[in-house]
Design an enzyme around this catalytic site. Structure first.
Site, PDB file in Angstrom:
ATOM      1  N   CYS A 148      80.432  -0.529  14.531  1.00 28.96           N
ATOM      2  CA  CYS A 148      81.195   0.516  13.691  1.00 28.96           C
ATOM      3  C   CYS A 148      81.211  -0.026  12.573  1.00 28.96           C
ATOM      4  O   CYS A 148      81.330   0.678  11.404  1.00 28.96           O
ATOM      5  CB  CYS A 148      82.222   1.243  14.529  1.00 28.96           C
ATOM      6  SG  CYS A 148      83.553  -0.183  14.947  1.00 28.96           S
ATOM      7  N   LYS A 177      87.925   6.395  30.627  1.00 28.11           N
ATOM      8  CA  LYS A 177      86.703   6.869  30.724  1.00 28.11           C
ATOM      9  C   LYS A 177      85.762   6.178  29.946  1.00 28.11           C
ATOM     10  O   LYS A 177      85.665   6.147  28.634  1.00 28.11           O
ATOM     11  CB  LYS A 177      86.726   8.455  30.419  1.00 28.11           C
ATOM     12  CG  LYS A 177      85.459   8.944  31.138  1.00 28.11           C
ATOM     13  CD  LYS A 177      84.911  10.339  30.285  1.00 28.11           C
ATOM     14  CE  LYS A 177      83.475   9.894  29.335  1.00 28.11           C
ATOM     15  NZ  LYS A 177      82.476   9.191  29.626  1.00 28.11           N
ATOM     16  N   GLU A 236      76.025   7.828   9.490  1.00 27.32           N
ATOM     17  CA  GLU A 236      75.938   6.571  10.077  1.00 27.32           C
ATOM     18  C   GLU A 236      74.452   6.634  10.905  1.00 27.32           C
ATOM     19  O   GLU A 236      74.171   7.586  11.788  1.00 27.32           O
ATOM     20  CB  GLU A 236      76.974   6.490  11.078  1.00 27.32           C
ATOM     21  CG  GLU A 236      77.256   5.360  11.787  1.00 27.32           C
ATOM     22  CD  GLU A 236      78.372   5.283  12.892  1.00 27.32           C
ATOM     23  OE1 GLU A 236      78.416   6.211  13.598  1.00 27.32           O
ATOM     24  OE2 GLU A 236      79.016   4.419  13.003  1.00 27.32           O
ATOM     25  N   GLU A 253      89.175   6.353  16.568  1.00 25.04           N
ATOM     26  CA  GLU A 253      88.597   5.135  15.869  1.00 25.04           C
ATOM     27  C   GLU A 253      86.915   5.784  15.800  1.00 25.04           C
ATOM     28  O   GLU A 253      86.327   5.525  16.752  1.00 25.04           O
ATOM     29  CB  GLU A 253      88.574   3.909  16.567  1.00 25.04           C
ATOM     30  CG  GLU A 253      90.039   3.607  16.507  1.00 25.04           C
ATOM     31  CD  GLU A 253      90.512   2.118  17.341  1.00 25.04           C
ATOM     32  OE1 GLU A 253      89.430   1.740  17.963  1.00 25.04           O
ATOM     33  OE2 GLU A 253      91.793   1.753  17.369  1.00 25.04           O
TER      34      GLU A 253
HETATM   35  P1  NAP Z   1      80.403   9.349  21.521  1.00 30.74           P
HETATM   36  O1  NAP Z   1      79.110   9.967  21.725  1.00 30.74           O
HETATM   37  O2  NAP Z   1      81.283   9.981  20.496  1.00 30.74           O
HETATM   38  O3  NAP Z   1      80.930   9.052  23.064  1.00 30.74           O
HETATM   39  C1  NAP Z   1      82.216   8.226  22.951  1.00 30.74           C
HETATM   40  C2  NAP Z   1      82.655   8.412  24.254  1.00 30.74           C
HETATM   41  O4  NAP Z   1      83.314   9.784  24.339  1.00 30.74           O
HETATM   42  C3  NAP Z   1      81.828   8.475  25.550  1.00 30.74           C
HETATM   43  O5  NAP Z   1      82.631   7.941  26.485  1.00 30.74           O
HETATM   44  C4  NAP Z   1      81.481   9.788  25.928  1.00 30.74           C
HETATM   45  O6  NAP Z   1      81.168  10.096  27.070  1.00 30.74           O
HETATM   46  C5  NAP Z   1      82.797  10.500  25.382  1.00 30.74           C
HETATM   47  N1  NAP Z   1      82.532  11.803  25.174  1.00 30.74           N
HETATM   48  C6  NAP Z   1      81.626  12.648  24.923  1.00 30.74           C
HETATM   49  N2  NAP Z   1      82.014  13.868  24.731  1.00 30.74           N
HETATM   50  C7  NAP Z   1      83.312  13.936  25.240  1.00 30.74           C
HETATM   51  C8  NAP Z   1      84.350  14.915  25.207  1.00 30.74           C
HETATM   52  N3  NAP Z   1      83.727  16.417  24.946  1.00 30.74           N
HETATM   53  N4  NAP Z   1      85.408  14.860  25.756  1.00 30.74           N
HETATM   54  C9  NAP Z   1      85.820  13.614  26.057  1.00 30.74           C
HETATM   55  N5  NAP Z   1      85.024  12.490  25.998  1.00 30.74           N
HETATM   56  C10 NAP Z   1      83.832  12.596  25.540  1.00 30.74           C
HETATM   57  O7  NAP Z   1      80.090   7.943  20.639  1.00 30.74           O
HETATM   58  P2  NAP Z   1      78.893   6.818  20.979  1.00 30.74           P
HETATM   59  O8  NAP Z   1      77.601   7.252  20.677  1.00 30.74           O
HETATM   60  O9  NAP Z   1      79.367   6.498  22.527  1.00 30.74           O
HETATM   61  O10 NAP Z   1      79.593   5.710  20.195  1.00 30.74           O
HETATM   62  C11 NAP Z   1      79.197   5.439  19.078  1.00 30.74           C
HETATM   63  C12 NAP Z   1      79.953   5.922  18.197  1.00 30.74           C
HETATM   64  O11 NAP Z   1      81.103   5.263  18.125  1.00 30.74           O
HETATM   65  C13 NAP Z   1      79.609   5.507  16.472  1.00 30.74           C
HETATM   66  O12 NAP Z   1      79.835   6.514  15.826  1.00 30.74           O
HETATM   67  C14 NAP Z   1      80.443   4.059  16.220  1.00 30.74           C
HETATM   68  O13 NAP Z   1      80.507   4.031  15.024  1.00 30.74           O
HETATM   69  C15 NAP Z   1      81.699   4.780  16.870  1.00 30.74           C
HETATM   70  N6  NAP Z   1      82.654   3.384  17.132  1.00 30.74           N
HETATM   71  C16 NAP Z   1      83.780   3.433  16.453  1.00 30.74           C
HETATM   72  C17 NAP Z   1      84.406   2.145  16.595  1.00 30.74           C
HETATM   73  C18 NAP Z   1      85.691   2.091  15.952  1.00 30.74           C
HETATM   74  O14 NAP Z   1      86.511   1.291  16.339  1.00 30.74           O
HETATM   75  N7  NAP Z   1      85.723   2.852  14.677  1.00 30.74           N
HETATM   76  C19 NAP Z   1      84.137   1.363  17.485  1.00 30.74           C
HETATM   77  C20 NAP Z   1      82.867   1.239  18.265  1.00 30.74           C
HETATM   78  C21 NAP Z   1      82.296   2.521  18.113  1.00 30.74           C
HETATM   79  P3  NAP Z   1      79.449   9.820  27.281  1.00 30.74           P
HETATM   80  O15 NAP Z   1      79.145   8.663  27.250  1.00 30.74           O
HETATM   81  O16 NAP Z   1      79.314  10.425  28.899  1.00 30.74           O
HETATM   82  O17 NAP Z   1      78.909  10.961  26.547  1.00 30.74           O
END
Ligand code: NAP
Ligand code: MG
Length: 497
Positions: free
Chosen positions: A297, A189, A394, A264
């Site tokens: 990230c 997804k 962050e 992650e």
């Molecule tokens: P996010 O809002 O947590 O969303 C990530 C993914 O989860 C999206 O596909 C989102 O779908 C989905 N999602 C949201 N709610 C969900 C639920 N209840 N059940 C299942 N899936 C759900 O994060 P983001 O804003 O896209 O990404 C930024 C974050 O990712 C930052 O905190 C960054 O640091 C972190 N990140 C970490 C790494 C690492 O390797 N450690 C790498 C890259 C990014 P939708 O898009 O439809 O909301």
């Protein structure tokens, strides 16, 4: 709704990919481009029904895929890599239009790396097939009886992979490749702000000959489709990259079946610059943190500089940072593209304005840039308190803070003093100092006099709120497999002998 949109000349199917077929949904959501906010198209918006169908397809395809020889699985992964390599240009332009990251880095860095993700795990899979690695005689109380332990890595089952928008295909394939290599089937997804290259990956995998149902792709709003995926009893693994609040939600949902999770998450990583560092290198490392408009990230967003060189460092940092070109990510000359979404821009500006109101000083930036889209000026904030929001949370935008330290102890204390532990970067000319300091830092990855160098064989993940578990190389296989040990008695012995 049209089933197909054209983005910069490339056709993209907007439906889900389930069981080897394109599947539409009754409702859709609009995918936009951060470059200019224009709508790219309507994307099938899945919910519980599509989630169930995708997991059912993955479950049905699992026995045959798990039984497929490692050699054949590796061949198919290489065929997917070939398909990616043939379509690097298409993948790069679609990704740039969808998430706004630089076209030149998609072309030359990210998409070749996507192909490499498949090649690496295909080769690693074959490397795992060594009998002498897996088999050893029993020691301890059973020593001398001739019992043999045989460790095997069995595919775990259907795996749900959930990815964010900041590096969509890179992060998706970093999960898809090892999951498939391990013999698992997948429901991917992608994030709703950047869903397009996952659909292209489904095309590429099908063209490569991956059997129907082995890779499924569903799109939709976070929990609307996510909850049905993460609470599904037939799902054996969940690998998630994204934010801490979503991770908490997913962990609660997965708890119903105790489904193993790899998480992650975010970071607030430090860059420690010691007085003995090569200052040009240190400044380069600091300015590099604006890459991908700060939406990385691993970014070292907290610059910690030894007091004695702080003025000189800051002067040189400003000289370099103000030369960055901000604008259309499709231009070769652009260093900083847009931020992903107006909501993200609001969030970034909210952090900065609250920091300024609390007494921070913007040495550069501190506001949006008016270059015709959702761009934020590269920002450096000083006069920030360690316990302030801007130092602790962050931002996920081009916003760095600068603090000073008096000595090594203070540097380590400040570096470790957040709830995160994803990465840390050190600039120092003293190898002994590097050894001392790295031993004391809490981080999943530490770079000394370099940044963002990642080998797929290395463990990757975070400590504390930055994540749970490690992926990469053998760690990926341990996660995606059920590790099994079989103890065989020698002829003429019974178990209790
Ligand atoms: P996010 O809002 O947590 O969303 C990530 C993914 O989860 C999206 O596909 C989102 O779908 C989905 N999602 C949201 N709610 C969900 C639920 N209840 N059940 C299942 N899936 C759900 O994060 P983001 O804003 O896209 O990404 C930024 C974050 O990712 C930052 O905190 C960054 O640091 C972190 N990140 C970490 C790494 C690492 O390797 N450690 C790498 C890259 C990014 P939708 O898009 O439809 O909301
Ligand atoms: Mg988009």
């Amino acid at each position: 709704m049209s089933d197909r949109i054209v983005v910069a000349g490339v056709g993209v199917d907007t439906r889900h990919w389930i069981g080897g077929e394109r599947v539409a949904s009754v409702t859709t959501f609009t995918d936009t481009s951060p470059i200019d906010g224009r709508a790219l198209g309507e994307i099938a918006r899945g919910g519980p029904a599509e989630a169930s169908a995708a997991v059912a397809a993955a479950k049905a395809a699992f026995p045959a895929w798990a039984a497929t020889s490692r050699t054949e699985r590796a061949r198919l992964l290489h065929a997917i890599a070939d398909g990616v390599e043939k379509r690097i240009e298409e993948l790069a332009v679609v990704e740039t239009n969808d998430n706004g990251a630089l076209l030149r880095s998609h072309r030359r860095g990210v998409m070749p790396r996507v192909a490499h993700n498949f090649r690496f795990f295909a080769d690693w899979l074959l490397k795992l097939d060594h009998e002498d690695f897996d088999t050893f005689p029993s020691g301890g109380s059973a020593a001398g009886r001739g019992h043999t332990n045989h460790v095997s890595w069995d595919p775990a089952g259907p795996s749900v992979l959930i990815t964010p928008w900041n590096a969509p295909l890179m992060l998706a394939t970093w999960k898809v490749a090892p999951a498939l290599a391990a013999g698992n089937t997948v429901v991917l997804k992608p994030a709703e702000w950047s869903p397009l290259t996952a659909s292209l990956l489904a095309d590429i995998a099908a063209e490569a000959g991956l059997p129907a149902g082995v890779l499924n792709v569903v799109q939709g709003y976070g929990s609307e489709i996510g909850d049905a995926l993460t609470s599904h009893p037939d799902v054996r693994r969940i690998s998630f990259t994204g934010s801490v609040p979503t991770a908490r939600h997913i962990a609660a949902s997965a708890a119903a079946n105790l489904t193993p999770l790899s998480l992650e998450l975010g970071g607030k990583s430090p860059l420690l610059v010691f007085a003995d560092a090569d200052l040009d290198l240190a400044v380069d490392l600091a300015v590099e943190q604006y890459d991908n408009a700060g939406q990385v990230c691993l970014a070292a967003t907290r610059i910690l500089v030894e007091e004695s060189i702080a003025d000189e460092f800051t002067r040189r940092f400003i000289d370099k940072a103000i030369q960055l070109t901000q604008g259309d990510p499709r231009d070769e000359a652009t260093d900083l593209g847009p931020n992903i979404h107006p909501r993200q821009l609001e969030k970034i500006d909210g952090f900065v304005q609250r920091a300024l109101a609390a007494g921070a000083r913007a040495v550069i930036g501190g506001q949006r840039t008016d270059v015709g889209g959702q761009y934020y000026a590269p920002t450096l904030l000083t006069d920030v308190a360690q316990d302030s929001e801007i130092v602790q949370e962050e931002v996920f935008g081009p916003v760095l803070t600068l603090q000073t330290f008096a000595d090594e102890d203070e540097a380590v204390r400040l570096a470790n003093d957040t709830r995160f532990g994803l990465a840390a970067t050190l600039a120092t000319g003293d190898p002994e100092r590097a050894e001392r300091v790295t031993a004391r830092l809490v981080a999943g990855t530490i770079w000394v006099n370099c940044f963002f160098v990642r080998d797929l064989q290395a463990p990757f993940g975070g400590s504390r709120l930055s994540g749970v578990g490690r992926e990469g190389g053998t760690w990926s296989f341990d996660f995606y497999c059920d590790v099994k040990n079989t103890v065989t008695a020698p002829n003429g012995w019974n178990n209790h002998g």
